[in-house]
Structure formats: structure tokens, C-alpha cells
Design a protein around this motif. Sequence first.
Motif, short mmCIF file in Angstrom:
data_model
loop_
_atom_site.label_atom_id
_atom_site.label_comp_id
_atom_site.label_asym_id
_atom_site.label_seq_id
_atom_site.Cartn_x
_atom_site.Cartn_y
_atom_site.Cartn_z
N SER A 151 0.82 -1.21 0.00
CA SER A 151 0.00 0.00 0.00
C SER A 151 0.86 1.27 0.00
O SER A 151 0.45 2.32 -0.50
CB SER A 151 -0.91 -0.04 1.23
N MET A 152 2.07 1.16 0.55
CA MET A 152 2.98 2.31 0.59
C MET A 152 3.45 2.74 -0.81
O MET A 152 3.88 3.88 -0.99
CB MET A 152 4.21 2.00 1.46
N TYR A 219 -6.91 6.90 13.87
CA TYR A 219 -7.62 7.09 12.60
C TYR A 219 -8.69 8.18 12.73
O TYR A 219 -8.93 8.95 11.79
CB TYR A 219 -8.29 5.78 12.16
C1 LIG Z 1 -10.57 10.57 4.99
C2 LIG Z 1 -9.66 9.53 4.96
C3 LIG Z 1 -8.35 9.60 4.52
C4 LIG Z 1 -7.74 10.87 4.03
C5 LIG Z 1 -7.61 8.39 4.55
C6 LIG Z 1 -6.35 8.24 4.16
C7 LIG Z 1 -5.73 6.97 4.28
C8 LIG Z 1 -4.44 6.65 4.00
C9 LIG Z 1 -3.46 7.65 3.48
C10 LIG Z 1 -4.04 5.29 4.26
C11 LIG Z 1 -2.86 4.75 3.98
C12 LIG Z 1 -2.41 3.37 4.29
C13 LIG Z 1 -1.09 3.06 3.95
C14 LIG Z 1 -0.23 4.01 3.20
C15 LIG Z 1 -0.44 1.77 4.34
C16 LIG Z 1 -1.22 0.98 5.33
C17 LIG Z 1 -2.66 0.94 5.02
C18 LIG Z 1 -3.31 2.33 4.97
C19 LIG Z 1 -4.58 2.11 4.15
C20 LIG Z 1 -3.67 2.75 6.39
#
Ligand SMILES: *C/C=C(C)/C=C/C=C(C)/C=C/C1=C(C)CCCC1(C)C
Length: 248
Positions: A151-152, A219
Motif C-alpha cells: 500500500s505504501m 484514525y
Molecule cells: C478521509 C480519509 C483519509 C484521508 C484516509 C487516508 C488513508 C491513508 C493515506 C491510508 C494509507 C495506508 C497506507 C499508506 C499503508 C497501510 C494501510 C493504509 C490504508 C492505512
Amino acid sequence: MNITFAQYELVYNAFSFAIAVMGAATVFFFLSRSQVSPAYKTALTLTGIVTGVACYHYLRIFASWESAYAVTNGQLSLTGVKFNDAYRYVDWLLTVPLLLIELILVMRLTRAETIAKSTKLGLLAALMIVLGYPGEIAGDSGTRWLWWSLSMIPFTLIVVDLFVGLKSSIATQPASVRNLVSSARLVTVLSWCFYPIVFVFPMIGFTGGSATTAVQIGYTVCDIISKAIFGVLIFNIALRKSEAEHAS
Ligand SMILES: *C/C=C(C)/C=C/C=C(C)/C=C/C1=C(C)CCCC1(C)C
């Protein structure tokens, strides 16, 4: 059962707070549409949709949290119903591409650039969320690190694009909003960087109830910043640009 009553309540209150913030933000963004010129109305509509969708999902997340635990005489017990992490990921799948499009729209690039950038960043964002989910629901560190790493890759591409790609377009923005656009870009990059950090809490020493609590609170704080606070910045940019363009 390893989560304490205090941890349960902390998460409970954080979810409740998020519902209130997202709900209030939604009303605010829709009412604010009338204050900006037509070119920026879509950006504000998307902002309101993002916080509206998040408000709905926080209602579901809150209900799922409540049904996973039972409180009797101040004692916490598991009901056997599993807390559902999918609401969060479905929320992100919908809202993250929209957040990127908001930022692109408010920059008012050429039509071709807007479409190309929205498509590219939107698709990368969706890929990032989809690759994160199998890790989020996995219990063991090895599996979590694997999906985290995958995911990174799209995550890094997005961050680099926002930092490098959008930087050049900042110089073309009206002077009165240059700082605001810069801040919106920075808030996006910084708040987004916390998500992969929150994800690794259970892999770097947080255990049991502390891990659950740290992840859920982490989160929730990130979501409030990246959706509601970011939205207020978008509104300010739209408002100042409308004023500047009206004057000229
Ligand atoms: C409103 C929600 C937002 C802006 C969510 C953003 C989420 C991310 C940037 C998630 C990134 C992740 C990774 C880069 C690696 C691990 C898994 C995640 C999905 C937490």
C-alpha cells in the motif's frame, strides 16, 4: 478480554465526537456554496459529500463498537459480535479520491490537466486503500507488514505527485491564496502520513486493548483533520479566489 472500560469509553467518545464534527461540517459546506463563484461550487459540493459520507460511516462504526461490547454494572464484556473495520475502509475508498479531486478542482488547472490528475491520483488512492485492507484485518505482524509495504507504493506516488507536481501550479495561483493552497497541500500530506503510522501501532509494541484504542483514536483524529479541517481550508481558498476573480 483485554480492553479496559476506560479504553472502551475513550473510543466511544471519540466516535461520537467524529459524528458531531462530520455532521456539522457537512451542513456548513453545503450552506457555504452560495458564497463562492460557480467555478468553485463543485469543490464545495464534494467537500460536503466527503464529510456527509464520513458522518454516515461514523454512525455505523459507532453502532458496531457498541454492539461488540456489553456493559453490565460497569463491567465490560465481549458480545461475540465482531467490530467491523470494513466501514472505515469503504469510507476511505469513497472519500479519499474525492478529497484529492477537491484539491485539484480548487486549483483551477486547465480542463485537461484537471481530468488527467484527478484520474491518476484517484486511481492510485483507491489502490492504496484496497491494498491496505487485507493487512488491517490480519492479526499477525508479517501479513500486516506485507500489505503495508504494498500500500505504501501508491501512497508514495501520491505524496510525491502532490509535493512536486502541484508545487509548480502554486506559483500560478493568485497571490492572496498562494499560502492557503500551500497549507491545503501540506495538511493533506501531513495528515495522510499519519495513517500508515497508526496502522503499524500494533506491530511496534502496542498490544491488546492499547493497540485497538490507539488505532481507533489515531484514525479518528486523522479523519477529522483530513476531511473537516482540510474542507475549511478548501472553503477559504474558494472564497478568496471568488473575491479576487470578481474584483479583476
Ligand atoms: C478521509 C480519509 C483519509 C484521508 C484516509 C487516508 C488513508 C491513508 C493515506 C491510508 C494509507 C495506508 C497506507 C499508506 C499503508 C497501510 C494501510 C493504509 C490504508 C492505512
